[in-house]
Design a protein around this motif. Sequence first.
Motif, PDB file in Angstrom:
ATOM      1  N   ALA A 135       3.642   6.956  -0.668  1.00 34.30           N
ATOM      2  CA  ALA A 135       2.568   6.340   0.130  1.00 34.30           C
ATOM      3  C   ALA A 135       3.089   6.247   1.563  1.00 34.30           C
ATOM      4  O   ALA A 135       4.264   5.934   1.778  1.00 34.30           O
ATOM      5  CB  ALA A 135       2.218   4.955  -0.394  1.00 34.30           C
ATOM      6  N   PRO A 136       2.244   6.561   2.541  1.00 33.69           N
ATOM      7  CA  PRO A 136       2.730   6.518   3.926  1.00 33.69           C
ATOM      8  C   PRO A 136       2.931   5.097   4.446  1.00 33.69           C
ATOM      9  O   PRO A 136       3.640   4.898   5.423  1.00 33.69           O
ATOM     10  CB  PRO A 136       1.619   7.233   4.707  1.00 33.69           C
ATOM     11  N   GLY A 137       2.309   4.114   3.805  1.00 34.42           N
ATOM     12  CA  GLY A 137       2.384   2.741   4.293  1.00 34.42           C
ATOM     13  C   GLY A 137       1.491   2.544   5.517  1.00 34.42           C
ATOM     14  O   GLY A 137       1.281   3.498   6.263  1.00 34.42           O
ATOM     15  N   PRO A 138       0.899   1.389   5.718  1.00 34.29           N
ATOM     16  CA  PRO A 138       1.079   0.237   4.832  1.00 34.29           C
ATOM     17  C   PRO A 138       0.343   0.436   3.512  1.00 34.29           C
ATOM     18  O   PRO A 138      -0.708   1.073   3.492  1.00 34.29           O
ATOM     19  CB  PRO A 138       0.453  -0.911   5.629  1.00 34.29           C
ATOM     20  N   ILE A 139       0.906  -0.120   2.412  1.00 35.79           N
ATOM     21  CA  ILE A 139       0.190  -0.012   1.139  1.00 35.79           C
ATOM     22  C   ILE A 139      -0.642  -1.264   0.919  1.00 35.79           C
ATOM     23  O   ILE A 139      -0.263  -2.353   1.341  1.00 35.79           O
ATOM     24  CB  ILE A 139       1.137   0.224  -0.072  1.00 35.79           C
ATOM     25  N   ASN A 140      -1.788  -1.070   0.298  1.00 32.12           N
ATOM     26  CA  ASN A 140      -2.598  -2.200  -0.126  1.00 32.12           C
ATOM     27  C   ASN A 140      -2.432  -2.321  -1.623  1.00 32.12           C
ATOM     28  O   ASN A 140      -3.039  -1.574  -2.393  1.00 32.12           O
ATOM     29  CB  ASN A 140      -4.069  -1.990   0.259  1.00 32.12           C
ATOM     30  N   ARG A 141      -1.580  -3.253  -2.031  1.00 28.93           N
ATOM     31  CA  ARG A 141      -1.277  -3.414  -3.457  1.00 28.93           C
ATOM     32  C   ARG A 141      -2.549  -3.756  -4.220  1.00 28.93           C
ATOM     33  O   ARG A 141      -3.292  -4.636  -3.795  1.00 28.93           O
ATOM     34  CB  ARG A 141      -0.233  -4.517  -3.645  1.00 28.93           C
ATOM     35  N   GLY A 142      -2.776  -3.032  -5.302  1.00 28.53           N
ATOM     36  CA  GLY A 142      -3.969  -3.286  -6.107  1.00 28.53           C
ATOM     37  C   GLY A 142      -5.150  -2.429  -5.703  1.00 28.53           C
ATOM     38  O   GLY A 142      -6.141  -2.362  -6.415  1.00 28.53           O
ATOM     39  N   VAL A 143      -5.076  -1.755  -4.548  1.00 25.02           N
ATOM     40  CA  VAL A 143      -6.176  -0.879  -4.136  1.00 25.02           C
ATOM     41  C   VAL A 143      -5.806   0.573  -4.446  1.00 25.02           C
ATOM     42  O   VAL A 143      -6.384   1.187  -5.346  1.00 25.02           O
ATOM     43  CB  VAL A 143      -6.525  -1.052  -2.637  1.00 25.02           C
ATOM     44  N   GLU A 144      -4.818   1.129  -3.733  1.00 27.80           N
ATOM     45  CA  GLU A 144      -4.442   2.517  -4.033  1.00 27.80           C
ATOM     46  C   GLU A 144      -3.286   2.602  -5.043  1.00 27.80           C
ATOM     47  O   GLU A 144      -3.073   3.652  -5.649  1.00 27.80           O
ATOM     48  CB  GLU A 144      -4.115   3.311  -2.752  1.00 27.80           C
ATOM     49  N   VAL A 145      -2.577   1.506  -5.210  1.00 27.00           N
ATOM     50  CA  VAL A 145      -1.442   1.513  -6.155  1.00 27.00           C
ATOM     51  C   VAL A 145      -1.200   0.071  -6.627  1.00 27.00           C
ATOM     52  O   VAL A 145      -1.328  -0.871  -5.838  1.00 27.00           O
ATOM     53  CB  VAL A 145      -0.183   2.125  -5.493  1.00 27.00           C
ATOM     54  N   THR A 146      -0.861  -0.068  -7.902  1.00 27.62           N
ATOM     55  CA  THR A 146      -0.567  -1.420  -8.393  1.00 27.62           C
ATOM     56  C   THR A 146       0.912  -1.734  -8.115  1.00 27.62           C
ATOM     57  O   THR A 146       1.735  -0.819  -8.005  1.00 27.62           O
ATOM     58  CB  THR A 146      -0.873  -1.539  -9.910  1.00 27.62           C
ATOM     59  N   PRO A 147       1.255  -3.026  -8.016  1.00 29.95           N
ATOM     60  CA  PRO A 147       2.637  -3.386  -7.651  1.00 29.95           C
ATOM     61  C   PRO A 147       3.696  -2.813  -8.582  1.00 29.95           C
ATOM     62  O   PRO A 147       4.748  -2.362  -8.125  1.00 29.95           O
ATOM     63  CB  PRO A 147       2.622  -4.925  -7.718  1.00 29.95           C
ATOM     64  N   ASP A 148       3.411  -2.774  -9.908  1.00 31.94           N
ATOM     65  CA  ASP A 148       4.423  -2.254 -10.847  1.00 31.94           C
ATOM     66  C   ASP A 148       4.735  -0.781 -10.566  1.00 31.94           C
ATOM     67  O   ASP A 148       5.872  -0.332 -10.715  1.00 31.94           O
ATOM     68  CB  ASP A 148       3.962  -2.440 -12.306  1.00 31.94           C
ATOM     69  N   VAL A 149       3.730  -0.018 -10.117  1.00 36.02           N
ATOM     70  CA  VAL A 149       3.965   1.406  -9.811  1.00 36.02           C
ATOM     71  C   VAL A 149       4.612   1.546  -8.429  1.00 36.02           C
ATOM     72  O   VAL A 149       5.558   2.312  -8.249  1.00 36.02           O
ATOM     73  CB  VAL A 149       2.643   2.208  -9.884  1.00 36.02           C
ATOM     74  N   ALA A 150       4.138   0.759  -7.469  1.00 31.19           N
ATOM     75  CA  ALA A 150       4.707   0.836  -6.109  1.00 31.19           C
ATOM     76  C   ALA A 150       6.194   0.486  -6.114  1.00 31.19           C
ATOM     77  O   ALA A 150       6.971   1.053  -5.340  1.00 31.19           O
ATOM     78  CB  ALA A 150       3.945  -0.108  -5.178  1.00 31.19           C
ATOM     79  N   ASP A 151       6.584  -0.420  -6.988  1.00 28.99           N
ATOM     80  CA  ASP A 151       7.990  -0.850  -7.038  1.00 28.99           C
ATOM     81  C   ASP A 151       8.745  -0.218  -8.217  1.00 28.99           C
ATOM     82  O   ASP A 151       9.886  -0.578  -8.493  1.00 28.99           O
ATOM     83  CB  ASP A 151       8.061  -2.382  -7.166  1.00 28.99           C
ATOM     84  N   GLY A 152       8.081   0.673  -8.933  1.00 30.48           N
ATOM     85  CA  GLY A 152       8.656   1.238 -10.159  1.00 30.48           C
ATOM     86  C   GLY A 152       9.613   2.393  -9.906  1.00 30.48           C
ATOM     87  O   GLY A 152       9.832   2.810  -8.762  1.00 30.48           O
ATOM     88  N   PRO A 153      10.179   2.937 -11.000  1.00 30.15           N
ATOM     89  CA  PRO A 153      11.230   3.963 -10.884  1.00 30.15           C
ATOM     90  C   PRO A 153      10.758   5.298 -10.295  1.00 30.15           C
ATOM     91  O   PRO A 153      11.582   6.082  -9.826  1.00 30.15           O
ATOM     92  CB  PRO A 153      11.691   4.153 -12.338  1.00 30.15           C
ATOM     93  N   HIS A 154       9.467   5.580 -10.350  1.00 32.59           N
ATOM     94  CA  HIS A 154       8.974   6.855  -9.800  1.00 32.59           C
ATOM     95  C   HIS A 154       8.645   6.760  -8.314  1.00 32.59           C
ATOM     96  O   HIS A 154       8.385   7.765  -7.665  1.00 32.59           O
ATOM     97  CB  HIS A 154       7.711   7.299 -10.560  1.00 32.59           C
ATOM     98  N   SER A 155       8.641   5.545  -7.790  1.00 33.48           N
ATOM     99  CA  SER A 155       8.241   5.352  -6.390  1.00 33.48           C
ATOM    100  C   SER A 155       9.375   5.729  -5.442  1.00 33.48           C
ATOM    101  O   SER A 155      10.520   5.305  -5.607  1.00 33.48           O
ATOM    102  CB  SER A 155       7.861   3.882  -6.174  1.00 33.48           C
ATOM    103  N   VAL A 156       9.014   6.532  -4.424  1.00 33.52           N
ATOM    104  CA  VAL A 156      10.011   6.892  -3.393  1.00 33.52           C
ATOM    105  C   VAL A 156       9.521   6.385  -2.028  1.00 33.52           C
ATOM    106  O   VAL A 156       9.916   6.917  -0.984  1.00 33.52           O
ATOM    107  CB  VAL A 156      10.278   8.421  -3.366  1.00 33.52           C
TER     108      VAL A 156
END
Length: 335
Positions: free
Chosen positions: A274-295
């Motif tokens: 995600a280029p940021g800023p991210i809107n948690r819950g809109v384009e990505v949920t927090p568990d995915v944004a902070d998860g192991p696949h997130s770069v």
Amino acid sequence: MTGETAELMSHPAAWTRRDLLDLESLSLAELTTILDTACAFKRATDGCRTRLPLLGGKTTANLFFENSTRTRTSFGLAAKRLGADVVDFTASSSSLSKGETFIDTAKNIEAMNVDVMVMRHRTPGAPWLLSQHVRCAVINAGDGTHEHPTQGLLDIMTIREHRGDVRGLTVALVGDIAHSRTARSNIWGLLKLGAHVIVCGPSTLVSRGWEQYGVEVAYSLDSILPRCDVLNLLRIQFERQSTRPFPSVREYALLYAMNAARMARAKKDILIMAPGPINRGVEVTPDVADGPHSVILHQVTNGLAVRMAALWLVCGVKDRTCPPATGVPTGCVVV
Ligand code: ASP
């Protein structure tokens, strides 16, 4: 001197541009040069942690006519890591509010012996216009819905780091394609490097016009998800829209947010960006944004490397030997 530093002492022959205004007009050789230079800077500065004062005596100016957190800080820090002085200019507290044109403002700043202007503006083409009026180098830090070249480069650098090569990968840009400069810079860069690019989102925000450039257009994330190697989740740019493109944010999230259920159906090694800023819950949920696949935070670090490379490359060119393409940039035509 380490091998990496030695590698950065001579200016690459493939780079002859005084400005970095877009990725659309870059050749494959130029694109590869700047990406390779960014990797060399990252290695030579212990992952962008240490200083490498190759731009001692130079001055860069950040001219930001639109809000920014990451890009502004990143350009400032990149310049300081290279030993340059940094001038920060904010539109709201400047003489622009007294009626001065932005070209006059820029010329006054240039008269203080600035070597590089890093410009963000809400109007597509504003950095190009600036480059026609100043002698110093100009780097586009995001011009309206047109392009954000260093964002595209840092996204691609992150993909290369994690996958080795971009060629043959399927990369989906999901969300507000119509208003995203990040999407445009990614599209031009990824296509040149041989990726299969999909733009996906509500039909009000994704034009079929992209198909003419070899981009796949999709309206259902669920249908393309199993094929994707990389997802770049773009923010809905409410500030650039005159009408609401979908009934509710909740509905958008239901159809396009990357969440745990969708992750279960994705490739096992999918990269979430995600280029940021991210809107948690809109384009990505927090568990995915902070998860192991997130770069997502790797992207931010790579932003420093890309901006060091961009500043260093444009500073090494004396004149504008390669003027930017004239006419309306393609990315502005497809909406
Ligand atoms: N930071 C990116 C940009 O300036 C993306 C965004 O704002 O959503 O375009």
